[in-house]
Design a protein around this motif. Structure first.
Motif, mmCIF file in Angstrom:
data_model
loop_
_atom_site.group_PDB
_atom_site.id
_atom_site.type_symbol
_atom_site.label_atom_id
_atom_site.label_comp_id
_atom_site.label_asym_id
_atom_site.label_seq_id
_atom_site.Cartn_x
_atom_site.Cartn_y
_atom_site.Cartn_z
ATOM 1 N N GLU A 291 -15.934 18.174 0.805
ATOM 2 C CA GLU A 291 -14.826 19.127 0.883
ATOM 3 C C GLU A 291 -13.745 18.818 -0.154
ATOM 4 N N LEU A 292 -13.549 17.543 -0.441
ATOM 5 C CA LEU A 292 -12.553 17.131 -1.418
ATOM 6 C C LEU A 292 -13.064 17.253 -2.853
ATOM 7 N N GLY A 293 -14.330 17.610 -3.011
ATOM 8 C CA GLY A 293 -14.901 17.749 -4.344
ATOM 9 C C GLY A 293 -15.220 16.415 -4.999
ATOM 10 N N LEU A 294 -15.453 15.406 -4.178
ATOM 11 C CA LEU A 294 -15.769 14.078 -4.681
ATOM 12 C C LEU A 294 -17.251 13.793 -4.480
ATOM 13 N N GLY A 295 -17.753 12.818 -5.201
ATOM 14 C CA GLY A 295 -19.166 12.503 -5.141
ATOM 15 C C GLY A 295 -19.450 11.151 -4.497
ATOM 16 N N GLN A 296 -20.706 10.763 -4.578
ATOM 17 C CA GLN A 296 -21.168 9.518 -3.961
ATOM 18 C C GLN A 296 -20.463 8.296 -4.549
ATOM 19 N N ALA A 297 -20.205 8.326 -5.854
ATOM 20 C CA ALA A 297 -19.535 7.188 -6.492
ATOM 21 C C ALA A 297 -18.134 6.987 -5.913
ATOM 22 N N GLU A 298 -17.421 8.096 -5.679
ATOM 23 C CA GLU A 298 -16.077 7.996 -5.102
ATOM 24 C C GLU A 298 -16.126 7.522 -3.649
ATOM 25 N N LEU A 299 -17.138 7.963 -2.918
ATOM 26 C CA LEU A 299 -17.292 7.505 -1.534
ATOM 27 C C LEU A 299 -17.578 6.012 -1.509
ATOM 28 N N GLN A 300 -18.456 5.561 -2.374
ATOM 29 C CA GLN A 300 -18.779 4.135 -2.461
ATOM 30 C C GLN A 300 -17.533 3.325 -2.817
ATOM 31 N N SER A 301 -16.768 3.826 -3.777
ATOM 32 C CA SER A 301 -15.532 3.151 -4.187
ATOM 33 C C SER A 301 -14.537 3.087 -3.028
ATOM 34 N N ALA A 302 -14.422 4.182 -2.279
ATOM 35 C CA ALA A 302 -13.513 4.217 -1.131
ATOM 36 C C ALA A 302 -13.955 3.216 -0.060
ATOM 37 N N LEU A 303 -15.256 3.132 0.173
ATOM 38 C CA LEU A 303 -15.772 2.168 1.159
ATOM 39 C C LEU A 303 -15.492 0.735 0.719
ATOM 40 N N GLU A 304 -15.692 0.457 -0.570
ATOM 41 C CA GLU A 304 -15.402 -0.880 -1.086
ATOM 42 C C GLU A 304 -13.917 -1.209 -0.926
ATOM 43 N N PHE A 305 -13.061 -0.230 -1.211
ATOM 44 C CA PHE A 305 -11.622 -0.418 -1.030
ATOM 45 C C PHE A 305 -11.316 -0.735 0.437
ATOM 46 N N GLY A 306 -11.882 0.056 1.351
ATOM 47 C CA GLY A 306 -11.623 -0.135 2.773
ATOM 48 C C GLY A 306 -12.078 -1.474 3.307
ATOM 49 N N LEU A 307 -13.109 -2.024 2.695
ATOM 50 C CA LEU A 307 -13.627 -3.326 3.125
ATOM 51 C C LEU A 307 -12.910 -4.492 2.455
ATOM 52 N N GLY A 308 -12.090 -4.198 1.455
ATOM 53 C CA GLY A 308 -11.397 -5.239 0.707
ATOM 54 C C GLY A 308 -10.195 -5.804 1.438
ATOM 55 N N ASP A 309 -9.729 -6.924 0.934
ATOM 56 C CA ASP A 309 -8.578 -7.600 1.535
ATOM 57 C C ASP A 309 -7.281 -6.815 1.382
ATOM 58 N N ASP A 310 -7.203 -5.960 0.375
ATOM 59 C CA ASP A 310 -5.982 -5.206 0.113
ATOM 60 C C ASP A 310 -5.992 -3.811 0.737
ATOM 61 N N ALA A 311 -6.954 -3.526 1.581
ATOM 62 C CA ALA A 311 -7.063 -2.193 2.185
ATOM 63 C C ALA A 311 -5.809 -1.871 2.990
ATOM 64 N N ALA A 312 -5.239 -0.713 2.694
ATOM 65 C CA ALA A 312 -4.051 -0.236 3.408
ATOM 66 C C ALA A 312 -3.926 1.256 3.148
ATOM 67 N N LEU A 313 -3.278 1.940 4.066
ATOM 68 C CA LEU A 313 -3.021 3.356 3.836
ATOM 69 C C LEU A 313 -2.060 3.506 2.658
ATOM 70 N N GLU A 314 -2.321 4.517 1.843
ATOM 71 C CA GLU A 314 -1.448 4.855 0.734
ATOM 72 C C GLU A 314 -0.809 6.194 1.085
ATOM 73 N N LEU A 315 0.443 6.158 1.470
ATOM 74 C CA LEU A 315 1.101 7.341 1.998
ATOM 75 C C LEU A 315 1.591 8.248 0.874
ATOM 76 N N PRO A 316 1.254 9.542 0.969
ATOM 77 C CA PRO A 316 1.663 10.490 -0.072
ATOM 78 C C PRO A 316 3.165 10.770 -0.037
ATOM 79 N N ALA A 317 3.668 11.239 -1.176
ATOM 80 C CA ALA A 317 5.101 11.505 -1.299
ATOM 81 C C ALA A 317 5.494 12.888 -0.768
ATOM 82 N N ASP A 318 4.647 13.898 -1.002
ATOM 83 C CA ASP A 318 5.062 15.254 -0.613
ATOM 84 C C ASP A 318 4.652 15.580 0.821
ATOM 85 N N GLU A 319 5.470 16.421 1.460
ATOM 86 C CA GLU A 319 5.323 16.709 2.884
ATOM 87 C C GLU A 319 3.990 17.356 3.243
ATOM 88 N N ALA A 320 3.539 18.328 2.456
ATOM 89 C CA ALA A 320 2.281 19.016 2.774
ATOM 90 C C ALA A 320 1.105 18.050 2.756
#
Length: 131
Positions: free
Chosen positions: A40-69
């Motif tokens: 739905e976000l228009g991302l591919g398998q490489a981005e999903l893999q990267s996101a999973l690696e980020f989530g499993l890493g020691d620095d994993a944290a939510l990155e809060l957006p600046a705009d309200e929407a």
């Protein structure tokens, strides 16, 4: 699509992975939701893999957006992610509450977002494999 928007979509996916892993594990329904949301976000398998690696890493944290929407979209996605496995873990609830508080989305507005997500999910109903 512009690079900032692409990065924003990647950040959204990474945030979902962080929430999925907040309870210490990731189940099949959570993986399925992440895969669907990735498309739905228009991302591919490489981005999903990267996101999973980020989530499993020691620095994993939510990155809060600046705009309200985008903040409200993130909260809605986090609610769906929390419910994807059918269990609302305390760690997930705390992470969600902290994110909402840090983004200053509280009270009636937060309740409206939660109610909207629940109404959307109720109207779409469970997915039927025979359809």
């Amino acid at each position: 699509m512009s690079e900032p928007n692409y990065t924003q979509r990647q950040r959204q996916l990474r945030n979902l992975v962080v929430m999925a892993l907040a309870d210490g594990s990731i189940g099949g329904r959570e993986v399925a939701f992440l895969a669907d949301r990735c498309v739905e976000l228009g991302l591919g398998q490489a981005e999903l893999q990267s996101a999973l690696e980020f989530g499993l890493g020691d620095d994993a944290a939510l990155e809060l957006p600046a705009d309200e929407a985008t903040r409200e979209e993130l909260l809605a996605d986090l609610i769906v992610m929390m419910a994807a496995d059918g269990v609302l873990a305390e760690t997930e609830k705390r992470l969600f509450a902290l994110a909402a508080a840090h983004m200053n989305i509280v009270g009636d507005r937060l309740q409206q977002i939660i109610s909207s997500v629940i109404a959307d999910k109720a109207s779409s109903g469970p997915k039927d494999a025979s359809s």
